[in-house]
Motif scaffolding. Sequence first.
Motif, short mmCIF file in Angstrom:
data_model
loop_
_atom_site.label_atom_id
_atom_site.label_comp_id
_atom_site.label_asym_id
_atom_site.label_seq_id
_atom_site.Cartn_x
_atom_site.Cartn_y
_atom_site.Cartn_z
N LEU A 168 87.84 52.97 38.08
CA LEU A 168 87.47 54.21 38.79
C LEU A 168 86.88 53.91 40.17
O LEU A 168 87.18 54.59 41.15
N LEU A 169 86.07 52.84 40.21
CA LEU A 169 85.47 52.46 41.49
C LEU A 169 86.57 52.01 42.47
O LEU A 169 86.56 52.36 43.66
N ALA A 170 87.53 51.24 41.94
CA ALA A 170 88.63 50.78 42.79
C ALA A 170 89.45 51.99 43.29
O ALA A 170 89.88 52.02 44.45
N LEU A 171 89.63 52.97 42.42
CA LEU A 171 90.37 54.18 42.80
C LEU A 171 89.63 54.92 43.92
O LEU A 171 90.24 55.40 44.88
N PHE A 172 88.32 54.97 43.78
CA PHE A 172 87.50 55.62 44.81
C PHE A 172 87.63 54.87 46.14
O PHE A 172 87.73 55.48 47.21
N GLY A 173 87.66 53.55 46.04
CA GLY A 173 87.84 52.73 47.25
C GLY A 173 89.18 53.00 47.91
O GLY A 173 89.28 53.12 49.13
N LEU A 174 90.21 53.11 47.08
CA LEU A 174 91.55 53.40 47.62
C LEU A 174 91.56 54.76 48.31
O LEU A 174 92.19 54.93 49.35
N ASP B 122 86.83 52.47 55.47
CA ASP B 122 87.68 51.28 55.42
C ASP B 122 86.94 50.13 54.75
O ASP B 122 87.42 49.54 53.78
N PHE B 123 85.74 49.84 55.24
CA PHE B 123 85.02 48.67 54.76
C PHE B 123 84.38 48.91 53.40
O PHE B 123 84.47 48.07 52.49
N SER B 124 83.76 50.07 53.24
CA SER B 124 83.15 50.33 51.92
C SER B 124 84.26 50.53 50.89
O SER B 124 84.08 50.22 49.71
N GLY B 125 85.41 51.05 51.35
CA GLY B 125 86.56 51.19 50.43
C GLY B 125 86.99 49.83 49.92
O GLY B 125 87.21 49.63 48.73
N TYR B 126 87.06 48.86 50.85
CA TYR B 126 87.44 47.50 50.43
C TYR B 126 86.41 46.95 49.45
O TYR B 126 86.75 46.37 48.43
N SER B 127 85.13 47.14 49.80
CA SER B 127 84.06 46.62 48.93
C SER B 127 84.14 47.25 47.54
O SER B 127 83.99 46.57 46.53
N ASP B 128 84.39 48.57 47.51
CA ASP B 128 84.50 49.25 46.21
C ASP B 128 85.64 48.67 45.37
O ASP B 128 85.49 48.48 44.16
N ILE B 129 86.77 48.43 46.05
CA ILE B 129 87.91 47.86 45.30
C ILE B 129 87.54 46.47 44.80
O ILE B 129 87.80 46.12 43.65
N ALA B 130 86.91 45.68 45.69
CA ALA B 130 86.54 44.32 45.31
C ALA B 130 85.57 44.33 44.13
O ALA B 130 85.74 43.60 43.14
N ILE B 131 84.54 45.18 44.23
CA ILE B 131 83.54 45.25 43.15
C ILE B 131 84.19 45.78 41.87
O ILE B 131 83.95 45.28 40.77
N GLY B 132 85.03 46.81 42.04
CA GLY B 132 85.70 47.42 40.88
C GLY B 132 86.60 46.44 40.17
O GLY B 132 86.56 46.31 38.93
N ILE B 133 87.40 45.71 40.93
CA ILE B 133 88.31 44.73 40.31
C ILE B 133 87.51 43.64 39.60
O ILE B 133 87.84 43.24 38.48
N SER B 134 86.47 43.17 40.28
CA SER B 134 85.65 42.11 39.65
C SER B 134 85.04 42.62 38.35
O SER B 134 84.99 41.90 37.35
#
Lengths: 487, 471
Positions: free
Chosen positions: A196-202, A245-257
């Motif tokens: 869900l966090l990664a989706l939010f980042g996307l 852009d940047f927080s989206g990337y961070s969200d995806i990174a945190i979400g995937i991890s």
Amino acid sequence: MLFNSFDFAVFFPIFFVLYWVVHKKLTLRNVFLLLSSYVFYAWWDWRFLFLIIFSSVVDFVVGGQIERAKTKSAKRTLLIVSLVTNLGLLAYFKYANFFIDSFINSFNFLGGSLDSFALNIILPVGISFYTFQTLSYTIDIYRGRLKPVKEWLPFFTFVAFFPQLVAGPIERASHLLPQFYKKYDFDYDRVKSGLLLALFGLFKKMVIADRVAILVNQVYNNPGDYSGHELIIATVFFAFQIYCDFSGYSDIAIGISRTLGFDLMKNFKSPYFSRSITEFWRRWHISLSTWFRDYVYIPLGGSRKGNYRTYANLFIVFLVSGLWHGAAITFIIWGAVHGVFIVVEKILKETSWTQAGTVAKFSKSYVGQLFWMLFTFVIVCFAWIFFRANSFADSLSVVLNSFQFKTISKKSLFGMGLEAPEFKAALVFIALLLLFEAFHNKFGALRIFNKQFILLRWAFYIIAIFVIIIFGMYGDAAPKEFIYFQF
Amino acid sequence: MVKLAAKVLVLIGFIVLALNFLGIYFIEPSLVEKKLDYLDNESPLDVAFFGSSHAHSSYDPRVIEAELGLNSLNFGFHAQRFEITQLIATHVLEKKQPKLAIIDIYKNSFLGFSDSITLGLNLKTIDNLPASLNKVTLLASTLKAEEVPFLIWPTLRNHAKWKNLYDYDANRRVYKFHGQENFKGFQSQNNCFNRGVWNTFVAKYKNRNLKREYKDLTKEEKALIENLISVFSNKNIPILFVNAPSYVNDYDSSSRRYTMSIKNYLSARGYPFLDFNKIKDSIGLNKTHYRDPNHLNGKGAYIVTKYLSEYIKRNYKWNFNTDNRIDEKSNRYIHFENELQNVLYLKEFNPYENEVLQGIVKVGIYQLEDDLYELIFETKKDSIDTLKIKLSYLIKDEELSYLAFDKMNIINDKVRYFDILTQCNLYRYEEKNYLVFPFQHTLPGINDLQLEVGDKLDTELFVISSDSLKK
């Protein structure tokens, strides 16, 4: 490989399934993680994989040697080896042309005559991030805060861990490295919250950042063609572009991890709700600002050596932070603007009239908080002008022309690259984002979401995915790369 | 893990369904959709045409109906490649069982999706076909893997056009038929090309190597033909391969080589091949029968389809019953002559009026479809140098708002259409001459039609009141 690419959409599900097949055997899992991370990075340019491996080897060996060194001077020498190697690579790949250019300009300014030239250097993606991450390992060992690891595999995996390899969060060895020694069992709720966090980042990247980027690029690439409210709108849009852009990337990174069992540090906490620049830096790119605090500000003396030294240290940190973001005078000015405001805030905080009386009362009221929030946002946007402008001359042009007000018309509003429906959509999505963040900060959106009826949750998933599919910017015309890949 | 996998699969299922469901909003309105809709008609299909714009410009189902009493549909689409023909044929055969498949074949049928325009045109075609394993397999084998989801689902490819959801065009499915022939998939214009177009065309091929060097079809090209053949042979449907007339064939050696190779290959395989380029002069085609050097106009298509009808009559031993024409309601000539139900207005002029109106004997409005009409003039003269006809009609306010994106000329809330009808528009059918001018609008939205015949100095105006139209 970009998180918002077709390649990653194929890579990740395959990786994810295989990861949970091998997860019970720690060594095998780490080998798989390392190889997958190398594939992820090599997808962009396999040649620069050797830089990561080289950096990993140097810091792994140096870290062990520092621990074994008997004398302080030997430890220091080894630390210098690590610093010179890592910062040397960073300096060469990122700053060589900037320094050459600056030298030639200074030389010519003083009456010399040198032709300008540039080295043909490709900036390796993520070098600023993994360099800082590995440096934290050797510096912490030198300070005696961390024991070096004996096995190379967890360390190499820590350096190359793909979710945060190219744009952070910049993890500390003391936080992330031990996680490569732990086994994780598949946890459905963790995986769900990670996805869900990664989706939010996307959503933030594809729906907001890449949409407003069209307007921002058009205006900032031709700043002389625009004035007044057009430049102000472009700057405000850029504020949201870079944040999403940047927080989206961070969200995806945190979400995937998180889906893999790992915890990465939080990198953003609704920064545009900050009521001061100091607070802004507690909420913006937290992993970098705390890195600078721990490894630059404190070694410089922090606040231990009197007020003036503190102000100087703060200013230096922000200058360096600007330089870290890019080898250009505009980034240094951006850092300096933040540095100046941080110092001013620090000075004001120590004066009695801001701490008591009407000012303090006003600051604590709702209206006051809102005022300071807007005030901070204006300053942040002002600084963003230097960050985004293609040159120093462009940034000056934007600053000066922003005050040349002209009549707001539909033609001027919708003539900056975004047609009326796209422009309105951008505003709606930004408003939704801010509302969501305000709600989430107060009530905890995920907790409330998980209590909802299954049909409602599924409806949300499908609608969220379709909002990204339909309103997301992808395909031929869309901006693709994350802004922070260039740093 | 299993729980997650199951949920993800269900979610993907929902998303795929929704992608299919939403696809319709992300397809640009085109004739493709309309052509495929004919398959839902209950009447049987006797003859199906396949191919590119060569096919849809050259074979007129109206003539097949009139000459053979057979119902036919033309599934020719712009730049259609054989891979796409195969998909369309499969789709058609799922719904109908034609007696004969006529496939137009020429050099470009084999060229694949070499450029973005060709790919775009072919995608526009297949966007209207339902998602199927065939479609996925074909696209996956022809294009890059990462492109496939975008090509299967127009929602993904055209997602940025979400704004069009609000547009009239997307919701009302408007097709621009003004001045364009359109009948059961047959599409052409009634114009002739001018000297400038011809000179440009000739200049294009001026420096080409014209030597006749024969080359066999490649393995891949043969496979394309065989794949297509198998679609029909699996259902025992005979195939007739045809090659529509085009001046390109005269000027481009590569096109000629292909035609020769195709002929030899099909002959070896025992399939008939009717090459109109070989007989085009003998059947009476000249430059006035082309709308551009590569495509026939309506008049040319009439001649070619008439010849094709005779060919079918000679070579296929079916029972042709022209007295019992299957869908005569749609046949403009039969209908017009007999003043059948679809002729909404018909006026015959007396000799004096006839002279004033420069030889027009009759004028009528013939309804082809719900929002598609043809103004048909029967003329006395064998040849008309230039007959200027202006058509204009008033539309109601609520209709006007829908025309925001239409290219029609709107002056003082009056939609005006202007066209010059020349010999190119003159059809001969059963010894009579007809001038045809198609136009499109929903009739309830029209108040009055005005026709101005003649030039500025000598204009005769007559008004067809909406009250006088047959309801």
